[in-house]
Design a protein around this motif. Structure first.
Motif, PDB file in Angstrom:
ATOM      1  N   PRO A 108       0.916  -1.149  -0.005  1.00 35.60           N
ATOM      2  CA  PRO A 108      -0.180   0.111  -0.043  1.00 35.60           C
ATOM      3  C   PRO A 108       0.655   1.454   0.125  1.00 35.60           C
ATOM      4  O   PRO A 108       1.988   1.117   0.673  1.00 35.60           O
ATOM      5  CB  PRO A 108      -0.806  -0.187   1.235  1.00 35.60           C
ATOM      6  CG  PRO A 108      -0.728  -1.687   1.549  1.00 35.60           C
ATOM      7  CD  PRO A 108       0.438  -2.089   0.974  1.00 35.60           C
ATOM      8  N   PHE A 109       0.506   2.249  -0.755  1.00 36.27           N
ATOM      9  CA  PHE A 109       1.270   3.571  -0.747  1.00 36.27           C
ATOM     10  C   PHE A 109       1.484   4.236   0.519  1.00 36.27           C
ATOM     11  O   PHE A 109       0.656   4.015   1.397  1.00 36.27           O
ATOM     12  CB  PHE A 109       0.433   4.427  -1.708  1.00 36.27           C
ATOM     13  CG  PHE A 109       0.631   4.422  -3.234  1.00 36.27           C
ATOM     14  CD1 PHE A 109       0.991   3.255  -3.582  1.00 36.27           C
ATOM     15  CD2 PHE A 109       0.064   5.262  -3.978  1.00 36.27           C
ATOM     16  CE1 PHE A 109       1.096   3.045  -4.998  1.00 36.27           C
ATOM     17  CE2 PHE A 109       0.169   5.126  -5.478  1.00 36.27           C
ATOM     18  CZ  PHE A 109       0.687   4.046  -5.882  1.00 36.27           C
ATOM     19  N   GLU A 110       2.754   4.512   0.470  1.00 35.01           N
ATOM     20  CA  GLU A 110       3.233   5.363   1.767  1.00 35.01           C
ATOM     21  C   GLU A 110       4.293   6.159   1.397  1.00 35.01           C
ATOM     22  O   GLU A 110       4.958   6.034   0.271  1.00 35.01           O
ATOM     23  CB  GLU A 110       3.495   4.446   3.046  1.00 35.01           C
ATOM     24  CG  GLU A 110       4.737   3.575   2.529  1.00 35.01           C
ATOM     25  CD  GLU A 110       5.147   2.565   3.931  1.00 35.01           C
ATOM     26  OE1 GLU A 110       4.433   2.519   4.883  1.00 35.01           O
ATOM     27  OE2 GLU A 110       6.301   2.056   3.667  1.00 35.01           O
ATOM     28  N   ALA A 111       4.618   7.240   1.951  1.00 31.45           N
ATOM     29  CA  ALA A 111       5.866   8.127   1.540  1.00 31.45           C
ATOM     30  C   ALA A 111       7.023   7.592   1.288  1.00 31.45           C
ATOM     31  O   ALA A 111       7.577   7.955   0.182  1.00 31.45           O
ATOM     32  CB  ALA A 111       5.917   9.236   2.737  1.00 31.45           C
ATOM     33  N   GLY A 112       7.445   6.628   1.941  1.00 30.47           N
ATOM     34  CA  GLY A 112       8.678   5.982   1.464  1.00 30.47           C
ATOM     35  C   GLY A 112       8.881   5.210   0.153  1.00 30.47           C
ATOM     36  O   GLY A 112       9.867   5.010  -0.182  1.00 30.47           O
ATOM     37  N   LEU A 113       7.577   4.961  -0.356  1.00 28.31           N
ATOM     38  CA  LEU A 113       7.388   4.323  -1.531  1.00 28.31           C
ATOM     39  C   LEU A 113       7.602   5.267  -2.862  1.00 28.31           C
ATOM     40  O   LEU A 113       7.421   4.977  -3.916  1.00 28.31           O
ATOM     41  CB  LEU A 113       6.304   3.202  -1.851  1.00 28.31           C
ATOM     42  CG  LEU A 113       6.401   1.999  -1.142  1.00 28.31           C
ATOM     43  CD1 LEU A 113       4.825   1.528  -1.040  1.00 28.31           C
ATOM     44  CD2 LEU A 113       7.516   1.141  -1.450  1.00 28.31           C
ATOM     45  N   GLU A 114       7.338   6.320  -2.595  1.00 27.14           N
ATOM     46  CA  GLU A 114       6.952   7.462  -3.742  1.00 27.14           C
ATOM     47  C   GLU A 114       7.961   7.408  -4.847  1.00 27.14           C
ATOM     48  O   GLU A 114       7.801   7.462  -5.951  1.00 27.14           O
ATOM     49  CB  GLU A 114       6.954   8.824  -3.123  1.00 27.14           C
ATOM     50  CG  GLU A 114       6.718   9.868  -4.159  1.00 27.14           C
ATOM     51  CD  GLU A 114       6.267  11.413  -3.417  1.00 27.14           C
ATOM     52  OE1 GLU A 114       6.031  12.350  -4.155  1.00 27.14           O
ATOM     53  OE2 GLU A 114       6.418  11.351  -2.142  1.00 27.14           O
ATOM     54  N   ALA A 120      -7.641   9.554  -1.725  1.00 26.83           N
ATOM     55  CA  ALA A 120      -8.699   8.269  -1.993  1.00 26.83           C
ATOM     56  C   ALA A 120      -8.184   7.260  -0.995  1.00 26.83           C
ATOM     57  O   ALA A 120      -9.235   6.882  -0.330  1.00 26.83           O
ATOM     58  CB  ALA A 120      -8.530   7.886  -3.216  1.00 26.83           C
ATOM     59  N   MET A 121      -7.170   6.980  -0.559  1.00 25.38           N
ATOM     60  CA  MET A 121      -6.909   5.938   0.327  1.00 25.38           C
ATOM     61  C   MET A 121      -7.205   6.483   1.815  1.00 25.38           C
ATOM     62  O   MET A 121      -7.815   5.658   2.574  1.00 25.38           O
ATOM     63  CB  MET A 121      -5.459   5.580   0.321  1.00 25.38           C
ATOM     64  CG  MET A 121      -5.150   4.380   1.187  1.00 25.38           C
ATOM     65  SD  MET A 121      -3.449   3.580   1.144  1.00 25.38           S
ATOM     66  CE  MET A 121      -2.297   4.774   1.033  1.00 25.38           C
ATOM     67  N   PRO A 164      -4.169   2.114  -2.982  1.00 27.15           N
ATOM     68  CA  PRO A 164      -3.264   1.888  -4.117  1.00 27.15           C
ATOM     69  C   PRO A 164      -2.227   1.157  -3.733  1.00 27.15           C
ATOM     70  O   PRO A 164      -1.675   1.285  -2.789  1.00 27.15           O
ATOM     71  CB  PRO A 164      -3.055   3.380  -4.534  1.00 27.15           C
ATOM     72  CG  PRO A 164      -3.198   4.082  -3.130  1.00 27.15           C
ATOM     73  CD  PRO A 164      -4.253   3.158  -2.391  1.00 27.15           C
ATOM     74  N   TYR A 165      -1.614   0.345  -4.475  1.00 31.16           N
ATOM     75  CA  TYR A 165      -0.481  -0.604  -4.292  1.00 31.16           C
ATOM     76  C   TYR A 165       0.692  -0.413  -5.336  1.00 31.16           C
ATOM     77  O   TYR A 165       0.518  -0.190  -6.317  1.00 31.16           O
ATOM     78  CB  TYR A 165      -0.726  -2.168  -4.305  1.00 31.16           C
ATOM     79  CG  TYR A 165      -1.821  -2.564  -3.542  1.00 31.16           C
ATOM     80  CD1 TYR A 165      -1.747  -2.855  -2.174  1.00 31.16           C
ATOM     81  CD2 TYR A 165      -3.265  -2.674  -3.851  1.00 31.16           C
ATOM     82  CE1 TYR A 165      -2.577  -3.547  -1.420  1.00 31.16           C
ATOM     83  CE2 TYR A 165      -4.159  -2.844  -3.070  1.00 31.16           C
ATOM     84  CZ  TYR A 165      -3.763  -3.448  -1.870  1.00 31.16           C
ATOM     85  OH  TYR A 165      -4.881  -3.916  -1.164  1.00 31.16           O
ATOM     86  N   GLU A 193     -13.006   2.386  -5.999  1.00 33.66           N
ATOM     87  CA  GLU A 193     -14.454   2.319  -6.112  1.00 33.66           C
ATOM     88  C   GLU A 193     -15.058   1.555  -4.900  1.00 33.66           C
ATOM     89  O   GLU A 193     -15.981   0.591  -5.083  1.00 33.66           O
ATOM     90  CB  GLU A 193     -15.100   1.993  -7.381  1.00 33.66           C
ATOM     91  CG  GLU A 193     -14.792   2.978  -8.434  1.00 33.66           C
ATOM     92  CD  GLU A 193     -15.585   4.216  -8.315  1.00 33.66           C
ATOM     93  OE1 GLU A 193     -16.678   4.433  -7.764  1.00 33.66           O
ATOM     94  OE2 GLU A 193     -15.067   5.285  -8.756  1.00 33.66           O
ATOM     95  N   ILE A 194     -14.302   1.417  -3.833  1.00 32.34           N
ATOM     96  CA  ILE A 194     -14.645   0.396  -2.659  1.00 32.34           C
ATOM     97  C   ILE A 194     -16.122   0.928  -2.040  1.00 32.34           C
ATOM     98  O   ILE A 194     -16.300   1.929  -1.600  1.00 32.34           O
ATOM     99  CB  ILE A 194     -13.707   0.463  -1.592  1.00 32.34           C
ATOM    100  CG1 ILE A 194     -12.375  -0.059  -2.230  1.00 32.34           C
ATOM    101  CG2 ILE A 194     -14.146  -0.394  -0.397  1.00 32.34           C
ATOM    102  CD1 ILE A 194     -11.082   0.155  -1.432  1.00 32.34           C
TER     103      ILE A 194
END
Length: 199
Positions: A22-28, A64-65, A72-73, A91-92
């Motif tokens: 899942p998206f987080e700052a460290g993955l940007e 959105a998360m 988002p992954y 669209e959960i």
């Protein structure tokens, strides 16, 4: 399970081919590097995330998360540890026990191998284990390759939604809609497992 809402946890998902983070700052930075290519592929998408478009797209995905409508992954290929793309559950709709799989993009060298079926296997399992009764997968009606890949998963073709979305370049697009229902999942899971066993 009937009457119970769908509860999708935000957590990493992994199998022997990919890890979905899942998206987080460290993955940007890794996600930015994965998406900054193949402009032609982005040209038909609803939103763009390459080059100068990335920052706004990233902020939108995180927003959105935070509101619970999307997970988002980053898609990390485990053979070399490289982030090769992105995908989302979005669209959960917990009350309707429904979501979509989409906003998927892979670097060209990650297409056609185990990455996409392995990713879809994880996302579908996560959704149905969480109580989903329906998972939708949609794509541009002018993208036959994407439609073929979705059919190969075992998703049911539900027709074309006319003038359904507008791409970031302004084209009004028709959308080909597909879905997998909870009763379809055992067969779809078996197909995916058979495909992945070949790699």
């Amino acid at each position: 399970m009937s009457g119970q809402p769908m509860i999708l946890e935000v957590e990493p998902l992994a199998n022997r081919f990919v890890r979905l983070e899942p998206f987080e700052a460290g993955l940007e930075a890794e996600v930015r590097a994965a998406l900054d290519c193949d402009q032609d592929a982005w040209d038909i998408m609803v939103g763009a995330a390459y080059g100068e478009h990335f920052d706004g797209w990233w902020r939108s995905a995180l927003a959105a998360m935070a509101e619970g409508s999307r997970i988002p992954y980053a898609v990390r290929r485990l053979s070399d540890g490289v982030v090769v793309g992105t995908t989302s559950l979005y669209e959960i709709k917990p009350a309707y026990r429904r979501c979509e799989i989409g906003s998927t993009f892979y670097r060209p060298e990650a297409r056609g191998g185990p990455v996409n079926p392995a990713t879809k296997r994880l996302l579908l399992e996560h959704a149905f284990n969480a109580g989903a009764v329906r998972v939708e997968i949609i794509t541009d009606a002018i993208n036959p390759g994407s439609q073929a890949a979705i059919r190969k998963l075992g998703a049911r073709d539900e027709g074309v939604l006319r003038k359904h979305k507008i791409t970031w370049k302004g084209r009004v697009r028709d959308t080909a809609q597909f879905a997998i229902l909870d009763e379809d999942w055992p067969d779809v899971r078996g197909r995916l497992d058979a495909r992945l066993a070949a790699f």
